[in-house]
Write an enzyme that holds these catalytic residues in place. Sequence first.
Site, PDB file in Angstrom:
ATOM      1  N   LYS A 148     -22.124   2.282  38.193  1.00  0.00           N
ATOM      2  CA  LYS A 148     -20.986   1.693  38.100  1.00  0.00           C
ATOM      3  C   LYS A 148     -20.924   1.389  36.348  1.00  0.00           C
ATOM      4  CE  LYS A 148     -19.678   1.767  42.440  1.00  0.00           C
ATOM      5  NZ  LYS A 148     -18.367   1.975  42.655  1.00  0.00           N
ATOM      6  N   SER A 172     -27.750   6.501  43.474  1.00  0.00           N
ATOM      7  CA  SER A 172     -26.772   5.779  42.566  1.00  0.00           C
ATOM      8  C   SER A 172     -27.182   4.415  42.426  1.00  0.00           C
ATOM      9  CB  SER A 172     -25.776   6.407  44.040  1.00  0.00           C
ATOM     10  OG  SER A 172     -25.569   5.776  44.677  1.00  0.00           O
TER      11      SER A 172
END
Length: 462
Positions: A114, A364
């Site tokens: 992110k 991720s």
Amino acid sequence: MAARVGDGGDHAVFLTPDPPPSSPASGPASGAVPSAGSSGPSGAGDPRDPGPAAGRDPLPVALPVTLDAVRRAQKTLSGVVRVTALEGSRYLSGLIGAPVHLKCENLQRTGSFKLRGAYVRIAGLTAAERAAGVVAASAGNHAQGVALAASLLGVRSTVFMPEGAPLPKIAATREYGAEVRLRGEVVDDSLRAAREHARRTGAVLIHPFDHPDVIAGQGTVGLEILEQCPEVRTVVVGLGGGGLAAGIAVALKALRPDVRVVGVQAAGAAAYPPSLAAGHPVTVAEPVTMADGIRVGRPGDVPFRIVERLVDDVRTVSEDQLAGALLLCLERAKLLVEPAGASPVAALMAAPRSFEGPVVAVLSGGNVDPLLLQGVLRHGMAAAGRYLSLRLRIVDRPGALAALLEVLSAADVNILDIGHVRTDPRLRLTEAEVELHLETKGHEHCAAVRSALREAGYPVLS
């Protein structure tokens, strides 16, 4: 529409240095909607062309993010984010029948990808916008990414989080420099509060996935994959709002249109299958999954346009499959991965022979609340046959329980918990009921334990 909807030890480490500056592309394809800060047109190539020339952006027209934008994002992020390792998995390679590599964004700064999109978005703000500050809403990864990105760029940040957000994530967001405000029970409540804050103060709302700059930042993961594994044939990535999958797809399809991109959603929060079928984003009411990183009820408008065109397949995985994948990452790859980050591994394990190798699975993120991790590990071990719960009846007399325990000892199980009930209306006068929680070695061992109990004369009730 490119996307198709379906159901769904030892390891080598590959590291690359910070990516060198790419030769500047001449701009987005003719007719494309450029990302914020892009400039200049470029020629559009055939997206089926297997060998695009350097600098070309052979993507369909009218896409909101271009290869040129992703390359600029890579330059912006140089020295800010880590070029995360690509680790080979011997176990998954054997399962798939082809090389499998894990792209370790769980080892990225803040523990997830992110930071990439948040930093590119905030770096693109004007001086006046930076002075007004930024605001975001998140229960975890995006909150930390925005907080660190804003601090690095000298911008004031406010992050709204649900009141029930995990305490470690709240603490980390504050430590990265954000002012944290707790609002509501779910992220949607926090997002409404963040939008009201933006309206009232003029702060810029940093959306977790629905903006071209954010998607371009996430797309730098795709560029790194091609640099680290140029022979890749399939990339598997978790799919929530769609920012990461969309960005990776833009980078891959522009440079290697032959590479398949597969998105993975949790079955209880799968908004993309009905959205792709309808041809526009569709809201899924009350998405439910332990994978909070991909628990999104509606695809973003911007990433949906890209996923619809460029992602080849969308698959779903169950909670049991997510738990099993997380456990495998811990046991075999020695990597702590959150459920959303483990979703690509879950898809590989669910249908191993349906992927053309070499395969890269994008892990991720690795931000797991300890309490959730404890529950997920228990669930994953149960799904893998490592736990066995039984209820049975024995004769209520001295030595009967000891005799049962001897049978279990001979079966080589570890007793985690035992309940012994002697007074219950369902029981006969001479009966007692025993509830057992056992640690076992797998499904075959569970079957052997049940068989040993039956042979010893103990009827198993459940």
